[in-house]
Structure formats: C-alpha cells, structure tokens
Design a protein around this motif. Structure first.
Motif, PDB file in Angstrom:
ATOM      1  N   TYR A 273       5.431 -26.532  29.458  1.00 45.85           N
ATOM      2  CA  TYR A 273       5.392 -25.066  29.441  1.00 45.85           C
ATOM      3  C   TYR A 273       6.169 -24.511  28.247  1.00 45.85           C
ATOM      4  O   TYR A 273       5.781 -23.496  27.660  1.00 45.85           O
ATOM      5  N   PHE A 274       7.249 -25.185  27.877  1.00 42.50           N
ATOM      6  CA  PHE A 274       8.045 -24.747  26.728  1.00 42.50           C
ATOM      7  C   PHE A 274       7.234 -24.889  25.437  1.00 42.50           C
ATOM      8  O   PHE A 274       7.216 -23.978  24.600  1.00 42.50           O
ATOM      9  N   ILE A 275       6.552 -26.012  25.290  1.00 42.76           N
ATOM     10  CA  ILE A 275       5.721 -26.233  24.096  1.00 42.76           C
ATOM     11  C   ILE A 275       4.602 -25.190  24.029  1.00 42.76           C
ATOM     12  O   ILE A 275       4.302 -24.639  22.963  1.00 42.76           O
ATOM     13  N   PHE A 276       3.996 -24.902  25.189  1.00 41.68           N
ATOM     14  CA  PHE A 276       2.927 -23.903  25.226  1.00 41.68           C
ATOM     15  C   PHE A 276       3.450 -22.528  24.827  1.00 41.68           C
ATOM     16  O   PHE A 276       2.809 -21.812  24.042  1.00 41.68           O
ATOM     17  N   LEU A 277       4.627 -22.148  25.339  1.00 44.23           N
ATOM     18  CA  LEU A 277       5.198 -20.844  25.026  1.00 44.23           C
ATOM     19  C   LEU A 277       5.546 -20.730  23.546  1.00 44.23           C
ATOM     20  O   LEU A 277       5.261 -19.715  22.907  1.00 44.23           O
ATOM     21  N   VAL A 278       6.150 -21.796  23.006  1.00 44.57           N
ATOM     22  CA  VAL A 278       6.489 -21.801  21.573  1.00 44.57           C
ATOM     23  C   VAL A 278       5.214 -21.707  20.736  1.00 44.57           C
ATOM     24  O   VAL A 278       5.149 -20.977  19.746  1.00 44.57           O
ATOM     25  N   GLY A 279       4.193 -22.467  21.128  1.00 45.40           N
ATOM     26  CA  GLY A 279       2.926 -22.413  20.397  1.00 45.40           C
ATOM     27  C   GLY A 279       2.295 -21.039  20.455  1.00 45.40           C
ATOM     28  O   GLY A 279       1.734 -20.558  19.456  1.00 45.40           O
TER      29      GLY A 279
ATOM     30  N   ILE B 172       3.869 -18.101  20.860  1.00 48.25           N
ATOM     31  CA  ILE B 172       4.639 -17.186  20.000  1.00 48.25           C
ATOM     32  C   ILE B 172       4.362 -17.481  18.539  1.00 48.25           C
ATOM     33  O   ILE B 172       4.203 -16.560  17.717  1.00 48.25           O
ATOM     34  N   GLY B 173       4.270 -18.757  18.186  1.00 48.14           N
ATOM     35  CA  GLY B 173       3.966 -19.134  16.805  1.00 48.14           C
ATOM     36  C   GLY B 173       2.594 -18.626  16.366  1.00 48.14           C
ATOM     37  O   GLY B 173       2.424 -18.152  15.234  1.00 48.14           O
ATOM     38  N   LEU B 174       1.620 -18.691  17.282  1.00 42.39           N
ATOM     39  CA  LEU B 174       0.274 -18.209  16.964  1.00 42.39           C
ATOM     40  C   LEU B 174       0.273 -16.694  16.760  1.00 42.39           C
ATOM     41  O   LEU B 174      -0.402 -16.175  15.849  1.00 42.39           O
ATOM     42  N   ILE B 175       1.077 -15.979  17.560  1.00 43.05           N
ATOM     43  CA  ILE B 175       1.168 -14.526  17.398  1.00 43.05           C
ATOM     44  C   ILE B 175       1.809 -14.184  16.053  1.00 43.05           C
ATOM     45  O   ILE B 175       1.334 -13.298  15.333  1.00 43.05           O
ATOM     46  N   LEU B 176       2.875 -14.912  15.688  1.00 41.81           N
ATOM     47  CA  LEU B 176       3.525 -14.658  14.393  1.00 41.81           C
ATOM     48  C   LEU B 176       2.565 -14.964  13.238  1.00 41.81           C
ATOM     49  O   LEU B 176       2.522 -14.224  12.250  1.00 41.81           O
TER      50      LEU B 176
ATOM     51  N   GLN C 120      -0.290  -5.645  17.622  1.00 38.90           N
ATOM     52  CA  GLN C 120      -1.739  -5.839  17.568  1.00 38.90           C
ATOM     53  C   GLN C 120      -2.087  -7.323  17.653  1.00 38.90           C
ATOM     54  O   GLN C 120      -3.012  -7.722  18.373  1.00 38.90           O
ATOM     55  N   ALA C 121      -1.342  -8.162  16.917  1.00 37.53           N
ATOM     56  CA  ALA C 121      -1.591  -9.603  16.937  1.00 37.53           C
ATOM     57  C   ALA C 121      -1.330 -10.187  18.321  1.00 37.53           C
ATOM     58  O   ALA C 121      -2.094 -11.029  18.808  1.00 37.53           O
ATOM     59  N   ALA C 122      -0.261  -9.716  18.969  1.00 36.76           N
ATOM     60  CA  ALA C 122       0.061 -10.203  20.320  1.00 36.76           C
ATOM     61  C   ALA C 122      -1.056  -9.846  21.298  1.00 36.76           C
ATOM     62  O   ALA C 122      -1.440 -10.660  22.142  1.00 36.76           O
TER      63      ALA C 122
END
Length: 361
Positions: A347-353, A355-359, A306-308
């Motif tokens: 792009y790596f920083i954006f992807l990590v951010g 995933i972190g926001l979803i968690l 749901q968060a994702a």
C-alpha cells in the motif's frame, strides 16, 4: 443475405416518407415488433434471422436519429441520401459503430477538397490501428483474468487494464470513420482525450462524442423543453438521469441485436446508474454556482489540483469499468476482496506511486 438486408433497409427508408406521423410510428413499431418476434425465434421464418441480424446493424440506432432529424432539415433529404445514411457498408464489418449525425452525413459530403478528406481519413485510420494495437498489447500481456487475481497487485492490474477497453472502442470507431472519410464524408472526432477527464461531467463531455450528441438531441433537449416550467434544478436532475437510463436501455438494445440475447445485468444497471446520479448532482451544483453566485468568484484550479483530479478520476473510472465488465455483481465483490490481501509495504508503494504520478502529470 446481402439482398435481403438491402430490401429490409429499403423498406424502412420508405417508411420515412409517410407524412402522417401517427401512421408512420405505428408501422415502424409493428414492423420492429415483427422483426423481434422472428429474431427471437418466437415466429420461425427460415433464413430471415440472418437478414435481421445484419439489417439491425444499419437500423437499430441511426434510424431513430434520422426520424428525429427529418423534422429539422431545411431541405428534405432525397431518398438516396436517406438510404445512403442508413446503409453504410462499413457497418457490416463493425457491429459497434458510431451513431453518426444524419445532418453531418448529408450536408458535409465533399464539402472540403478531396485531398484534405483523404488526409483526414488516413489520419483516423492510423489512429484507429494504433489504438487497437495498444488495446491488444494491454489485453494479452498486462491484463490478468479474474481467475488469476490472488493479491493486491493482480487486482490493481485487473482494474487498471479494464479501462483500456476504451482503446478498443476508440480504435474501432476511428477505423470506421476513416473508411467513410475515404469516400468524401467528414465527421466530428470520435473521442476527446478521455483519459484526461478531471471529473464525471468532464468525462461525459469527452467520451463517445457522437453518442452524447445523439442522446442529448433526441432525448435530453426535448425532455428539458417540455419540463422547463418546473423547478430548473429538478428538471436538470431528472433529465440527466433519464438520459442515462435511455443510454443503458439502448446499449442493451444494441447488445440484443448483436448477440441475440437480452443484456440486463446488475453490474450494467449499477454502472449507468452511478454515472447518471453523479453527473446529475455535479450538473445541479454547477448550475447553482453560476446562477446563485457571482460567476467571477469561482476560482480556477492550479495545475497540481487539476493533475490530481485527472489521476484520481482515471483510477475511479478503472474501478467502475471493472464493475461494468464483470459477469456479475458477486464476481465484482469477490474480486474486490483481494484489495485486503496486500502487505503494508504494498500500500505504501502504491501511495508513493500515485503521488509521483500526480506530480509528473
């Protein structure tokens, strides 16, 4: 000017008493066409254009709503009630005004204690001010213009800040509703936590609740009932797309009376077409799941899923909103080319951010 606007609203209010529907429709259409000719300067009438500009704020959408709902009142509204619904004074200060339900406006007047109404009004005014302030902060400090975009991060800032326009719209609507509630009226909430939408269909259920109710009652449900003898999935698909076509047209209709120019842009048409097609497909899919399968077999989603969906939906709507607010399709495509102007680490920083926001969500 004020007297002219009042007389114009009085005239159109009087037309609602004509019992012959065909005659009333002809008079409304002819009167509206005459107003358009004068407003477009095809017919030159001194000083009348300003009257039509302000008069349209009171009439352009609520008049349609009132004409439809007059067929369903248990007791026919008095002339002063019809006039009061159309001639809402705060509308003169808020060109973008929620499309209020005439039944709510007439039937819910002072139906709660005065102090309760005042508390609700002050709450909505406070929420409105807060939302407008958030929008102003984002707009002035975190929203790059299209000319300032030169890399991936400025593109991302432009896209994400574009979606903050909802704060402005929500703030203005809450202020308008709050001012009306100071006088004893009571209305439904304007928005329902739009940024927590988990999909396009969920977005439609949350955004601009007054507009959704207006479109569905006046256009969607009548069309659905007229086509109910045909294939339900086809009817559902066509009705929803027609509903979004009407939404696009009425937004352009609003823009014409507010700005005095026609608003037919490819970005605007594409934005509403995407929403209509996606939501209609999702609705047909949901209809099939609940009619062709066992509803109990449809599993609920876990918190992570749901968060994702919420986070990804926010990003997708940000991109679509940047499309809607772009001056042209060419500008939107050009701005999109800056997505490629980033380093691998960006792009790596954006992807990590992400995933972190979803968690965190």
């Amino acid at each position: 000017l004020a007297s002219g606007v009042f007389v114009l609203v009085l005239f159109f209010t009087g037309l609602t008493y004509i019992k012959n529907k065909t005659l009333m429709s002809i008079l409304v259409i002819v009167s509206t066409a005459l107003c358009i000719l004068i407003f477009s300067k095809i017919i030159m009438v001194p000083f009348i254009r300003g009257v039509l500009l302000f008069g349209s704020l009171f009439l352009m959408l609520r008049y349609i709503y009132l004409l439809y709902e007059l067929n369903y009142f248990k007791k026919s509204p008095l002339f002063i009630e019809r006039l009061g619904y159309l001639f809402l004074i705060p509308n003169a200060c808020f060109p973008l005004f929620p499309v209020l339900d005439p039944k709510e406006h007439i039937n819910l007047f002072y139906n709660v204690p005065h102090l309760v109404s005042l508390n609700l009004a002050l709450h909505n005014i406070t929420v409105g001010i807060f939302h407008v302030l958030i929008y102003r902060i984002i707009y002035f400090y975190f929203s790059p213009s299209s000319y300032e975009i030169n890399n991936f991060w400025t593109w991302l800032g432009f896209v994400l800040s574009s979606y903050s326009l909802i704060f402005r719209l929500s703030g203005l609507f809450y202020l308008a509703i709050g001012f009306l509630e100071l006088f004893g009226f009571k209305f439904r909430p304007v928005f329902d936590h739009v940024y927590f939408s988990s999909g396009f269909a969920d977005l439609w259920r949350r955004v601009n609740l007054n507009w959704r109710e207006f479109i569905m009652r006046v256009f969607y449900y009548p069309l659905m009932f007229k086509l109910k003898k045909y294939n339900p999935k086809m009817v559902l698909f066509l009705s929803i797309n027609m509903m979004f076509f009407v939404t696009w047209f009425l937004h352009s209709w609003q823009w014409y009376w507010i700005k005095g120019t026609y608003y037919f842009y490819a970005t605007d048409i594409l934005f509403w077409a995407i929403l209509g097609i996606v939501i209609s497909i999702k609705s047909v899919k949901t209809y099939s799941e609940f009619n062709e399968k066992n509803p109990g077999s449809i599993k609920s989603e876990n918190y992570f899923t749901q968060a994702a969906k919420i986070v990804l939906m926010f990003f997708v709507m940000s991109v679509l909103w940047s499309l809607w607010t772009s001056s042209s399709l060419t500008e939107f495509i050009y701005i999109g080319t800056f997505v490629k102007k980033g380093e691998l680490v960006d792009y790596f920083i954006f992807l990590v951010g992400l995933i972190g926001l979803i968690l965190l969500a």
